[in-house]
Design an enzyme around this catalytic site. Sequence first.
Site, PDB file in Angstrom:
ATOM      1  N   ASP A 148      -3.230   6.698  -3.084  1.00  9.00           N
ATOM      2  CA  ASP A 148      -2.060   6.214  -2.606  1.00  9.00           C
ATOM      3  C   ASP A 148      -1.451   5.056  -3.687  1.00  9.00           C
ATOM      4  OD1 ASP A 148      -3.737   3.901  -2.225  1.00  9.00           O
ATOM      5  OD2 ASP A 148      -2.962   3.594  -0.293  1.00  9.00           O
ATOM      6  N   SER A 160       0.893  -1.075  -0.004  1.00 14.10           N
ATOM      7  CA  SER A 160       0.079  -0.076   0.004  1.00 14.10           C
ATOM      8  C   SER A 160       0.753   1.459   0.027  1.00 14.10           C
ATOM      9  CB  SER A 160      -1.041   0.217   1.155  1.00 14.10           C
ATOM     10  OG  SER A 160      -2.015   1.191   1.158  1.00 14.10           O
TER      11      SER A 160
END
Length: 526
Positions: A283, A139
């Site tokens: 992100d 992530s």
Amino acid sequence: MNKAVQDWINSDPDPASQEELERLTETELAERFSSPLTFGTAGLRGPVRAGTHGMNLAVVIRTTAGLGSWLSAHGHGGSRVVVGRDARHGSEAFATAAAEVLAAAGFEVILLPRPLPTPVVAFAVRRLAASAGIQITASHNPATDNGYKVYLDGGSQLVSPADREIESAITRVGGASDVPRTAVKSADNTLVEQYVSRVAALPHGSARNIRIALTPLHGVGGETALSALQAAGFTDIHVVAEQFDPDPNFPTVTFPNPEEPGVADAVLALAEKVNADLAIALDPDADRCAVGIRDSEGWRMLRGDETGVLLADHVVSIAPPNSLVATTIVSSTLLSKLAPARGARFACTLTGFKWLTRAGDGLVYAYEEAIGHCVDPDVVRDKDGISAAVLVSDLVATLAETNRTLLDVLGDYALEFGYHHGDQVSRRVADISARMRRLRANPPVELAGEKVVVEDLFLPESPLHTDAMVFTGATTRVVVRPSGTEPKLKFYLEVVIPVNNRSELAEAQAAAKARAEKLRAFAMNL
């Protein structure tokens, strides 16, 4: 070198990892083998390096073998499993190995064709009625990290007790080089096209006449986000060119998290340059969406709580009566007030989308303050930055038709529910457990000049593994908890000031910020 370490090295299928470990000192080896990676808030995450306490081929192979064994033991032997990846260091090799291990164990493996956003895997698990999904991603962690995220039947994230049961199954797997593997052919683009089509159908209104500035922050969301926005009818999109293509080194940012100060500066500068109506920063795995707007002082990023309530209101506006919206204990209390005012039910869960997507029947929207939004839970049971980007674009375009902005709506909320000011302090500390123990032993009875009520959410023996403290005053609220993914102690601050008319708004904002500074002082001195 002890026998267990030598056995690991001998059975490591990656010659580069073997050489890496052979070069280490005894002290360095002790650290590399101090403990295995464990399933935390978002699955496994750790630095890309050899040994049990890192992300590497051997760890991925053994983890997948353990997962496959657990699935078979729970009646899912031979079932369908989806495997995807981002573009981080090691992701391609890790995803290939995971797919090959499952195929050799008799599972039907759907290996996605290229680096893709995490929400595509969550979508595919539900779309294909798969028993599990694996996404290789860390992530928004630093470039040196990678991870292994697991979805179970229904497309929701892994939770206890399954996580501990899988960890136990992993311990019973032998050496990684002994785990059978069978080659897997990658799937075609059909699932990606189906995902884009679904996201493109989310907008409520017909307005599309806005200009958008977008950055995927060197991650894998750029191409899919552009496709989804364009398919939805938003064609005036400008991208941060130097951040658009996937790059595992994230060269233009020190930390690839759009929440961090300065990370979204490039997209805000682009928004100013092209006179955009909206700025969007995804992100790196595109499961989170940060939103930028222009206010009286220039461009700024909205807090996750601001975006969260705006999207909740937008979703509820067309949802059936008595639908459910949810957020977490560390988010603003504003949603708990807006929901009943809009005829919706409200739920508050522990942190993480593994709990939010299980908040209850009739769920139509969930968010957490860390810029995660689930706007289509019937289809993607996790946070999804791309669908959030499309829906917030829809909201901005709809408001623009009547010369209104997101800032105007936030002002409306202040009049209706009081001005809610949120802030966060995140401190990297080495002694998190000790600090939490000291706080429990001597909790404050007053914060920012107000008496507070203390709620202790420490449940170490529960499957929820909760560790948090909540301090609530007349106008203030502070939640303290350890991070689930990083060595940080986090403080979530909120101040609520009543507002009777718009002329009082600036004064209320100043008063809230001043009180929040006192709460920050408490956080910094703990």
